[in-house]
Design a protein around this motif. Structure first.
Motif, short mmCIF file in Angstrom:
data_model
loop_
_atom_site.label_atom_id
_atom_site.label_comp_id
_atom_site.label_asym_id
_atom_site.label_seq_id
_atom_site.Cartn_x
_atom_site.Cartn_y
_atom_site.Cartn_z
N GLU A 48 0.84 -1.20 0.00
CA GLU A 48 0.00 0.00 0.00
C GLU A 48 0.88 1.25 0.00
O GLU A 48 1.97 1.25 0.57
N ASN A 49 0.37 2.31 -0.60
CA ASN A 49 1.07 3.58 -0.62
C ASN A 49 0.77 4.34 0.68
O ASN A 49 -0.34 4.81 0.88
N VAL A 50 1.76 4.43 1.55
CA VAL A 50 1.62 5.14 2.83
C VAL A 50 2.54 6.34 2.77
O VAL A 50 3.72 6.22 2.47
N GLU A 51 1.99 7.53 3.07
CA GLU A 51 2.83 8.72 3.00
C GLU A 51 3.18 9.30 4.37
O GLU A 51 4.06 10.16 4.45
N LEU A 52 2.52 8.83 5.42
CA LEU A 52 2.78 9.39 6.75
C LEU A 52 2.38 8.39 7.83
O LEU A 52 1.36 7.72 7.70
N PHE A 53 3.20 8.32 8.87
CA PHE A 53 2.85 7.58 10.07
C PHE A 53 2.43 8.59 11.14
O PHE A 53 3.09 9.61 11.33
N ILE A 54 1.34 8.30 11.82
CA ILE A 54 0.91 9.08 12.98
C ILE A 54 1.12 8.18 14.20
O ILE A 54 0.63 7.05 14.23
N ILE A 55 1.85 8.69 15.17
CA ILE A 55 2.17 7.88 16.34
C ILE A 55 1.68 8.61 17.58
O ILE A 55 1.97 9.81 17.78
N GLY A 56 0.92 7.89 18.39
CA GLY A 56 0.38 8.47 19.61
C GLY A 56 1.47 8.92 20.55
O GLY A 56 2.52 8.28 20.68
N LYS A 57 1.24 10.05 21.19
CA LYS A 57 2.16 10.58 22.20
C LYS A 57 1.44 10.57 23.54
O LYS A 57 0.56 11.40 23.78
N PRO A 58 1.79 9.61 24.40
CA PRO A 58 1.10 9.52 25.70
C PRO A 58 1.51 10.64 26.64
O PRO A 58 2.69 10.86 26.87
N LYS A 59 0.53 11.36 27.12
CA LYS A 59 0.76 12.48 28.04
C LYS A 59 -0.03 12.25 29.32
O LYS A 59 -1.08 11.61 29.31
N GLN A 60 0.46 12.82 30.40
CA GLN A 60 -0.28 12.81 31.65
C GLN A 60 -1.16 14.05 31.69
O GLN A 60 -1.05 14.94 30.84
N LEU A 61 -2.04 14.11 32.67
CA LEU A 61 -2.96 15.25 32.76
C LEU A 61 -2.23 16.58 32.90
O LEU A 61 -2.70 17.61 32.45
N ASN A 62 -1.04 16.56 33.53
CA ASN A 62 -0.27 17.79 33.71
C ASN A 62 0.57 18.14 32.47
O ASN A 62 1.43 19.00 32.53
N ASN A 63 0.33 17.43 31.38
CA ASN A 63 0.97 17.64 30.08
C ASN A 63 2.41 17.12 30.00
O ASN A 63 3.10 17.37 29.03
N GLU A 64 2.87 16.42 31.01
CA GLU A 64 4.19 15.79 30.95
C GLU A 64 4.07 14.46 30.23
O GLU A 64 3.00 13.84 30.23
N ASP A 65 5.18 14.01 29.64
CA ASP A 65 5.19 12.70 29.00
C ASP A 65 4.91 11.61 30.02
O ASP A 65 5.38 11.68 31.15
N SER A 66 4.15 10.59 29.60
CA SER A 66 3.90 9.47 30.50
C SER A 66 5.07 8.50 30.43
O SER A 66 5.97 8.63 29.60
N GLU A 67 5.05 7.50 31.30
CA GLU A 67 6.12 6.50 31.36
C GLU A 67 6.25 5.75 30.04
O GLU A 67 7.34 5.32 29.67
N SER A 68 5.16 5.58 29.32
CA SER A 68 5.18 4.85 28.05
C SER A 68 6.06 5.51 27.00
O SER A 68 6.56 4.85 26.09
N GLU A 69 6.27 6.80 27.12
CA GLU A 69 7.09 7.52 26.13
C GLU A 69 8.50 6.95 26.08
O GLU A 69 9.12 6.91 25.01
N ALA A 70 9.00 6.46 27.20
CA ALA A 70 10.35 5.87 27.24
C ALA A 70 10.43 4.62 26.37
O ALA A 70 11.50 4.27 25.87
N LEU A 71 9.31 3.93 26.15
CA LEU A 71 9.27 2.77 25.27
C LEU A 71 9.13 3.17 23.81
O LEU A 71 9.60 2.48 22.91
N ILE A 72 8.47 4.29 23.58
CA ILE A 72 8.19 4.73 22.22
C ILE A 72 9.42 5.34 21.55
O ILE A 72 9.65 5.13 20.36
N LEU A 73 10.22 6.06 22.30
CA LEU A 73 11.38 6.74 21.70
C LEU A 73 12.34 5.78 21.00
O LEU A 73 12.75 6.06 19.86
N PRO A 74 12.72 4.64 21.60
CA PRO A 74 13.57 3.70 20.86
C PRO A 74 12.88 3.15 19.60
O PRO A 74 13.54 2.93 18.58
N PHE A 75 11.57 2.96 19.68
CA PHE A 75 10.83 2.51 18.49
C PHE A 75 10.92 3.55 17.38
O PHE A 75 11.13 3.21 16.21
N LEU A 76 10.79 4.83 17.73
CA LEU A 76 10.86 5.89 16.72
C LEU A 76 12.23 5.92 16.04
O LEU A 76 12.32 6.13 14.83
#
Length: 136
Positions: A48-76
Motif C-alpha cells: 500500500e502507498n503510505v505517505e505518513l505515520f501518525i504515532i500516539g504521544k502519551p501524556k499525563q494530565l499535567n501535560n508531561e510525557d507518561s512513562e510509556s514515552e520511554a518505550l516509544i522513543l527507541p521505536f521511533l
C-alpha cells in the motif's frame, strides 16, 4: 495521495489504523504484537502507498510525557532507520483507551467482547488517526 497509518504503540500490542487513499476516513486495521511491528509495517507499505505515520504521544494530565514515552522513543529511532522514506508525526493520545472502551459500549458489544484488549488498541489507533484528520 497515499494513506496515513496510525500507531497506538503498546508494550505488548500495538493498534494500527489507516485512512483511505483520499485521507478522509480513518478505519481500524489490526493489532499486532509490538515485537513484530516493524516487520508488519514493512510488509504493509510494500503493498500500500503510505505517505505518513501518525504515532500516539502519551501524556499525563499535567501535560508531561507518561512513562510509556520511554518505550516509544527507541521505536521511533528504529522506525526512522528501517523505514526512512516515510515521515512520522506525533499526536496526543490522552484518553484514547477510555474513548475506545466507551465506543465499544456505545456499539453494543457484550462485556466479553469489550474485554478484547486487541480491539481496544485498534479502536484507540483509529481515534488517534481521526483526531489527526480533524486537526488538518
Amino acid at each position: 495521495m497515499g494513506r496515513i497509518l496510525a500507531i497506538d504503540f503498546g508494550k505488548k500490542r500495538t493498534g494500527i489504523a489507516v485512512t483511505d487513499e483520499l485521507q478522509i476516513i480513518a478505519s481500524g486495521l489490526t493489532t499486532v504484537t509490538t515485537d513484530n511491528l516493524i516487520d508488519f509495517l514493512k510488509e504493509y507499505i510494500s503493498k500500500e502507498n503510505v505517505e505518513l505515520f501518525i504515532i500516539g504521544k502519551p501524556k499525563q494530565l499535567n501535560n508531561e510525557d507518561s512513562e510509556s514515552e520511554a518505550l516509544i522513543l527507541p521505536f521511533l529511532e528504529k522506525l526512522t532507520k528501517e523505514i526512512p522514506s516515510i515521515p512520522f508525526q506525533r499526536v496526543d493520545e490522552r484518553f484514547t483507551s477510555k474513548m475506545a472502551f466507551q465506543t465499544m459500549i456505545d456499539s453494543g458489544l457484550t462485556k466479553k467482547q469489550r474485554q478484547n484488549k486487541s480491539l481496544i488498541d485498534e479502536i484507540s489507533a483509529t481515534i488517534i488517526l481521526q483526531s489527526y484528520l480533524y486537526s488538518k
